[in-house]
Design a protein around this motif. Structure first.
Motif, PDB file in Angstrom:
ATOM      1  N   TRP A  85      -6.732 -11.563  19.228  1.00 55.81           N
ATOM      2  CA  TRP A  85      -5.531 -10.757  19.047  1.00 55.81           C
ATOM      3  C   TRP A  85      -4.441 -11.351  19.937  1.00 55.81           C
ATOM      4  O   TRP A  85      -4.737 -12.179  20.804  1.00 55.81           O
ATOM      5  CB  TRP A  85      -5.822  -9.292  19.428  1.00 55.81           C
ATOM      6  N   ALA A  94       4.349  -4.360  11.388  1.00 60.67           N
ATOM      7  CA  ALA A  94       4.636  -3.179  12.207  1.00 60.67           C
ATOM      8  C   ALA A  94       3.487  -2.889  13.165  1.00 60.67           C
ATOM      9  O   ALA A  94       2.378  -3.414  13.009  1.00 60.67           O
ATOM     10  CB  ALA A  94       4.872  -1.970  11.300  1.00 60.67           C
ATOM     11  N   ILE A 130      -7.367  -5.602   5.840  1.00 57.29           N
ATOM     12  CA  ILE A 130      -8.771  -6.013   5.734  1.00 57.29           C
ATOM     13  C   ILE A 130      -9.724  -4.840   5.936  1.00 57.29           C
ATOM     14  O   ILE A 130     -10.936  -5.019   5.881  1.00 57.29           O
ATOM     15  CB  ILE A 130      -9.098  -7.127   6.756  1.00 57.29           C
ATOM     16  N   SER A 131      -9.176  -3.646   6.179  1.00 50.35           N
ATOM     17  CA  SER A 131     -10.008  -2.464   6.359  1.00 50.35           C
ATOM     18  C   SER A 131     -10.030  -1.668   5.058  1.00 50.35           C
ATOM     19  O   SER A 131      -8.981  -1.210   4.578  1.00 50.35           O
ATOM     20  CB  SER A 131      -9.433  -1.607   7.502  1.00 50.35           C
ATOM     21  N   ARG A 149      -7.247  -7.306   1.509  1.00 55.45           N
ATOM     22  CA  ARG A 149      -7.066  -8.765   1.557  1.00 55.45           C
ATOM     23  C   ARG A 149      -6.512  -9.169   2.917  1.00 55.45           C
ATOM     24  O   ARG A 149      -5.671  -8.467   3.477  1.00 55.45           O
ATOM     25  CB  ARG A 149      -6.065  -9.158   0.463  1.00 55.45           C
ATOM     26  N   SER A 150      -6.959 -10.305   3.436  1.00 55.89           N
ATOM     27  CA  SER A 150      -6.381 -10.860   4.659  1.00 55.89           C
ATOM     28  C   SER A 150      -5.055 -11.523   4.331  1.00 55.89           C
ATOM     29  O   SER A 150      -4.882 -12.121   3.259  1.00 55.89           O
ATOM     30  CB  SER A 150      -7.323 -11.898   5.267  1.00 55.89           C
TER      31      SER A 150
HETATM   32  C1  SAM Z   1      -2.456  -2.518  14.939  1.00 55.17           C
HETATM   33  S1  SAM Z   1      -3.078  -1.950  13.380  1.00 55.17           S
HETATM   34  C2  SAM Z   1      -1.557  -1.536  12.582  1.00 55.17           C
HETATM   35  C3  SAM Z   1      -1.617  -0.334  11.687  1.00 55.17           C
HETATM   36  C4  SAM Z   1      -0.562  -0.161  10.646  1.00 55.17           C
HETATM   37  N1  SAM Z   1       0.582  -0.999  10.696  1.00 55.17           N
HETATM   38  C5  SAM Z   1      -0.210   1.265  10.294  1.00 55.17           C
HETATM   39  O1  SAM Z   1       0.880   1.515   9.817  1.00 55.17           O
HETATM   40  O2  SAM Z   1      -1.031   2.126  10.481  1.00 55.17           O
HETATM   41  C6  SAM Z   1      -3.496  -3.518  12.650  1.00 55.17           C
HETATM   42  C7  SAM Z   1      -3.825  -3.474  11.171  1.00 55.17           C
HETATM   43  O3  SAM Z   1      -3.889  -4.808  10.685  1.00 55.17           O
HETATM   44  C8  SAM Z   1      -5.033  -4.968   9.888  1.00 55.17           C
HETATM   45  N2  SAM Z   1      -5.412  -6.401   9.908  1.00 55.17           N
HETATM   46  C9  SAM Z   1      -6.050  -7.069  10.912  1.00 55.17           C
HETATM   47  N3  SAM Z   1      -6.202  -8.370  10.573  1.00 55.17           N
HETATM   48  C10 SAM Z   1      -5.661  -8.509   9.336  1.00 55.17           C
HETATM   49  C11 SAM Z   1      -5.499  -9.604   8.452  1.00 55.17           C
HETATM   50  N4  SAM Z   1      -5.957 -10.829   8.761  1.00 55.17           N
HETATM   51  N5  SAM Z   1      -4.859  -9.409   7.277  1.00 55.17           N
HETATM   52  C12 SAM Z   1      -4.406  -8.160   6.934  1.00 55.17           C
HETATM   53  N6  SAM Z   1      -4.523  -7.084   7.729  1.00 55.17           N
HETATM   54  C13 SAM Z   1      -5.150  -7.251   8.912  1.00 55.17           C
HETATM   55  C14 SAM Z   1      -6.042  -4.033  10.519  1.00 55.17           C
HETATM   56  O4  SAM Z   1      -7.097  -3.689   9.651  1.00 55.17           O
HETATM   57  C15 SAM Z   1      -5.182  -2.864  10.916  1.00 55.17           C
HETATM   58  O5  SAM Z   1      -5.096  -1.899   9.877  1.00 55.17           O
END
Ligand code: SAM
Length: 255
Positions: A186, A129, A93-94, A111-112
């Motif tokens: 979270w 991950a 989502i970023s 996309r979420s």
């Molecule tokens: C703890 S970070 C993990 C980073 C990542 N796995 C990496 O390899 O760098 C959480 C990630 O999940 C994404 N995220 C949060 N909510 C989400 C959602 N509903 N759907 C998809 N991605 C999401 C955030 O934007 C963030 O990039």
């Protein structure tokens, strides 16, 4: 792009906020999830912004394509899979995360996980991950969503918290400046809590747990509701998914 976020109440105010985007652009922290009581969970943004390391690569050895990396962040896993020729897609989502993933040559979608996604019901592996079991703050809802995304008998590979924790929290992302995200839900989930949540439905069969360099992982296979022939095939596939170099992982259990 218009996003339908489903269960995720306000993702545009969470991980797309400035502190995370800034950290991804520079590849540097410090960055934290901060609970209301001031407790800080460090986010390993420098590691996320480098190439997949040995622990990541051993995890990816277990994947069965096509692979959906949920919350792909800056995209090291998707890039490594693409380099291996494994069909893979990162979703996040970023916008900064998606841009960085694409810059590494990894396919990525803004996309979420709770919005409609390509290939629903056909992914061979879903990756959660770097603590992404926390997404949405409701692990049971996330597990149910992942079950919808996987092909019958598909794999969930999740990185769990390296302690026996099972908590739902409201957090903000904070960085080195005064800027912070809005609060968002979270969850922190250790392997025992993940296995308990998975056991509450008929969807999952745990197949492996391992740890390496202080990181913990669990693999669960979605149930096919299957015949014994399918179960035999599944067992063969599981055995073929063991890491090529098992000594690189500390295997807690293969069940
Ligand atoms: C703890 S970070 C993990 C980073 C990542 N796995 C990496 O390899 O760098 C959480 C990630 O999940 C994404 N995220 C949060 N909510 C989400 C959602 N509903 N759907 C998809 N991605 C999401 C955030 O934007 C963030 O990039």
């Amino acid at each position: 792009m218009t996003l339908a976020h489903g269960l995720d109440p306000a993702p545009h105010r969470s991980w797309s906020a400035d502190p995370y985007a800034d950290a991804l652009r520079t590849g540097r922290g410090p960055l934290y999830l901060r609970r209301g009581d001031g407790w800080l969970l460090p986010l390993d943004v420098e590691r996320w912004c480098t190439r997949a390391d040995a622990v990541d690569r051993a995890l990816l050895d277990r994947c069965e394509g096509p692979v959906l990396d949920v919350g792909c962040g800056p995209g090291r896993m998707v890039a490594e899979l693409a380099a291996r020729g494994v069909p893979a897609l990162g979703i996040d989502i970023s916008a900064a995360a998606v841009a960085r993933t694409a810059g590494l040559g990894g396919p990525a979608l803004l996309r979420s996980v709770f919005a409609p996604l390509p290939g629903e019901g056909r992914w061979g592996t879903v990756l959660l991950a770097d603590g992404n079991l926390g997404i949405g703050g409701d692990p049971a809802a996330l597990l149910a969503r992942v079950a919808q995304l996987l092909t019958p008998g598909g794999l969930l590979i999740a990185e769990t918290a390296p302690l026996d924790v099972d908590e739902r929290v409201s957090v903000r992302i904070v960085g080195p400046t005064a800027a912070q995200s809005a609060p968002f839900p979270w969850a922190r989930v250790g392997t025992p809590a993940l296995l308990r949540a998975a056991a509450r439905t008929a969807h999952w069969r745990p197949i492996a747990q391992w740890s390496a360099e202080g990181r913990c992982f669990a693999a669960l296979r979605s149930r096919t509701g299957s015949s014994s022939a399918e179960q035999a095939k599944s067992a063969a596939v599981i055995s073929s998914q063991r890491p090529r170099n098992p000594s690189a992982d500390s295997v807690v259990a293969d069940v």
